[in-house]
Design a protein around this motif. Structure first.
Motif, PDB file in Angstrom:
ATOM      1  N   LEU A 161     -12.094  25.776  -8.674  1.00  0.00           N
ATOM      2  CA  LEU A 161     -12.192  24.401  -8.187  1.00  0.00           C
ATOM      3  C   LEU A 161     -12.207  23.393  -9.336  1.00  0.00           C
ATOM      4  O   LEU A 161     -11.670  22.287  -9.204  1.00  0.00           O
ATOM      5  N   ALA A 162     -12.805  23.772 -10.470  1.00  0.00           N
ATOM      6  CA  ALA A 162     -12.850  22.851 -11.612  1.00  0.00           C
ATOM      7  C   ALA A 162     -11.454  22.535 -12.149  1.00  0.00           C
ATOM      8  O   ALA A 162     -11.105  21.357 -12.319  1.00  0.00           O
ATOM      9  N   PRO A 163     -10.604  23.539 -12.425  1.00  0.00           N
ATOM     10  CA  PRO A 163      -9.248  23.203 -12.876  1.00  0.00           C
ATOM     11  C   PRO A 163      -8.435  22.497 -11.792  1.00  0.00           C
ATOM     12  O   PRO A 163      -7.577  21.658 -12.108  1.00  0.00           O
ATOM     13  N   ALA A 164      -8.690  22.823 -10.526  1.00  0.00           N
ATOM     14  CA  ALA A 164      -7.985  22.140  -9.444  1.00  0.00           C
ATOM     15  C   ALA A 164      -8.354  20.665  -9.419  1.00  0.00           C
ATOM     16  O   ALA A 164      -7.483  19.791  -9.266  1.00  0.00           O
ATOM     17  N   LYS A 179       0.859  -1.194   0.000  1.00  0.00           N
ATOM     18  CA  LYS A 179       0.000   0.000   0.000  1.00  0.00           C
ATOM     19  C   LYS A 179       0.890   1.238   0.000  1.00  0.00           C
ATOM     20  O   LYS A 179       1.772   1.385   0.836  1.00  0.00           O
ATOM     21  N   ILE A 180       0.630   2.135  -0.957  1.00  0.00           N
ATOM     22  CA  ILE A 180       1.440   3.339  -1.132  1.00  0.00           C
ATOM     23  C   ILE A 180       0.561   4.552  -0.848  1.00  0.00           C
ATOM     24  O   ILE A 180      -0.362   4.857  -1.604  1.00  0.00           O
ATOM     25  N   ASN A 181       0.840   5.255   0.267  1.00  0.00           N
ATOM     26  CA  ASN A 181       0.021   6.386   0.690  1.00  0.00           C
ATOM     27  C   ASN A 181       0.492   7.691   0.055  1.00  0.00           C
ATOM     28  O   ASN A 181       1.681   8.017   0.108  1.00  0.00           O
ATOM     29  N   LEU A 182      -0.452   8.428  -0.503  1.00  0.00           N
ATOM     30  CA  LEU A 182      -0.145   9.672  -1.214  1.00  0.00           C
ATOM     31  C   LEU A 182      -1.143  10.755  -0.801  1.00  0.00           C
ATOM     32  O   LEU A 182      -2.346  10.517  -0.794  1.00  0.00           O
ATOM     33  N   GLY A 183      -0.623  11.923  -0.466  1.00  0.00           N
ATOM     34  CA  GLY A 183      -1.508  13.007  -0.077  1.00  0.00           C
ATOM     35  C   GLY A 183      -0.999  14.361  -0.524  1.00  0.00           C
ATOM     36  O   GLY A 183      -1.643  15.061  -1.308  1.00  0.00           O
ATOM     37  N   THR A 184       0.173  14.736  -0.044  1.00  0.00           N
ATOM     38  CA  THR A 184       0.706  16.070  -0.322  1.00  0.00           C
ATOM     39  C   THR A 184       0.843  16.339  -1.810  1.00  0.00           C
ATOM     40  O   THR A 184       0.585  17.457  -2.275  1.00  0.00           O
ATOM     41  N   ILE A 185       1.225  15.335  -2.575  1.00  0.00           N
ATOM     42  CA  ILE A 185       1.428  15.537  -4.013  1.00  0.00           C
ATOM     43  C   ILE A 185       0.121  15.950  -4.697  1.00  0.00           C
ATOM     44  O   ILE A 185       0.135  16.740  -5.663  1.00  0.00           O
ATOM     45  N   PHE A 188      -3.494  20.469  -6.647  1.00  0.00           N
ATOM     46  CA  PHE A 188      -4.757  21.176  -6.418  1.00  0.00           C
ATOM     47  C   PHE A 188      -4.512  22.664  -6.180  1.00  0.00           C
ATOM     48  O   PHE A 188      -5.109  23.528  -6.837  1.00  0.00           O
ATOM     49  N   THR A 189      -3.601  22.960  -5.258  1.00  0.00           N
ATOM     50  CA  THR A 189      -3.347  24.357  -4.895  1.00  0.00           C
ATOM     51  C   THR A 189      -2.689  25.122  -6.029  1.00  0.00           C
ATOM     52  O   THR A 189      -2.987  26.307  -6.250  1.00  0.00           O
ATOM     53  N   GLY A 190      -1.805  24.457  -6.767  1.00  0.00           N
ATOM     54  CA  GLY A 190      -1.174  25.113  -7.908  1.00  0.00           C
ATOM     55  C   GLY A 190      -2.190  25.535  -8.951  1.00  0.00           C
ATOM     56  O   GLY A 190      -2.106  26.634  -9.521  1.00  0.00           O
ATOM     57  N   ALA A 191      -3.171  24.662  -9.203  1.00  0.00           N
ATOM     58  CA  ALA A 191      -4.207  25.000 -10.178  1.00  0.00           C
ATOM     59  C   ALA A 191      -5.086  26.143  -9.684  1.00  0.00           C
ATOM     60  O   ALA A 191      -5.497  27.010 -10.464  1.00  0.00           O
TER      61      ALA A 191
END
Length: 283
Positions: free
Chosen positions: A257-260, A226-232, A237-240
């Motif tokens: 929110l749509a492009p994010a 199991k590979i946990n991913l969150g910050t990436i 999201f925030t960059g968009a």
């Protein structure tokens, strides 16, 4: 599609020799993006709700679980719902009878024996409800600043902890660190293999956002499941959102929110494929 059970997804991943991607959710937009990515790639995914996420939603777990479950069931995606880094046992009780099928019970702030006792009790409670139980021996680097990224799990302690608690999977520290915004971490693949050799349950890699794609593939080959991913996802999201808000006349949240959501889905698609990559055997 009906929600999957995390334990079944883990067993399928182990049987197929691939990893299982697990993504942390903060909002329904995150959930929509991950589910869309799972549909596009036709790969399974775990939607993770952390204790911090629950606090962000004013302690209200059930509305978020219900919303994510409805999104998943209205799609063709194969996903499960998981509670991540749960320290407050009251959250476990509240989640009983919901669409949750697994929990990462986090007693890592405790000493070894106290962690064993607390995790064993949580596992017994969760197993009575048919849940898959993940735990952690000692904190992974970077979590709440408690450990430097150089922290490592001892294989002998890991084997003892898994046996004494009866958990179904175990998160171990092998070089990754929570909340990394750049993929620069290097994993100790020899350590992963040594832990895998003595621990009788699947291993979980936390802090995977900071791990380069090729390192993730090698980690799965070495024994991670199991590979946990969150910050990436949050970086995407925030960059968009930042890019969209460069237009000064935007006031409608849907305009950013749509492009994010779209960018988050694109990143999740790539990561699902990376985690599910079967390592090529050496010639």
């Amino acid at each position: 599609m009906p929600l999957a059970h995390t334990g079944e997804l883990m067993r399928d991943a182990v049987g197929s020799g691939v990893g299982l991607a697990a993504f942390n959710v903060i909002s329904l937009e995150h959930g929509e993006a991950i589910i869309e990515a799972a549909e596009q790639t036709q790969l399974p995914a775990v939607l993770q709700i952390s204790e911090n996420c629950i606090k962000f939603h004013h302690g209200r777990l059930k509305p978020l679980v219900s919303g994510l479950a409805a999104l998943a069931e209205s799609s063709h995606a194969c996903v499960s719902l998981h509670l991540d880094h749960i320290e407050d046992e009251r959250i476990l009780r509240e989640a009983a009878g919901t669409a949750i099928t697994s929990v990462m019970f986090d007693g890592s702030r405790l000493g070894f024996q106290d962690n064993v006792a607390a995790t064993r009790d949580a596992a017994r409670w969760a197993h009575l409800r048919g849940w898959h139980v993940e735990a952690e021996l000692g904190e992974i680097g970077g979590k709440n600043g408690a450990h430097a990224p150089g922290v490592r799990t001892d294989p002998v302690e890991a084997a003892r902890f898994a046996a004494d608690t009866g958990v179904d999977s175990l998160a171990v520290a092998v070089g990754s660190s929570h909340a990394m915004t750049a993929q620069t971490a290097r994993l100790d693949h020899d350590l992963i293999a040594r832990i895998r050799a003595v621990v009788g349950v699947p291993l979980v890699l936390h802090g995977s956002s900071g791990v380069p794609d090729d390192e993730v593939v090698l980690a799965v080959a070495s024994g991670m499941v199991k590979i946990n991913l969150g910050t990436i996802l949050n970086v995407a999201f925030t960059g968009a959102v930042r890019s969209a808000l460069a237009a000064p006349d935007i006031v409608d949240p849907r305009a950013y929110l749509a492009p994010a959501r779209m960018e988050t889905a694109a990143v999740a698609c790539r990561l699902l494929q990376v985690v599910a990559t079967r390592p090529v055997a050496a010639p």
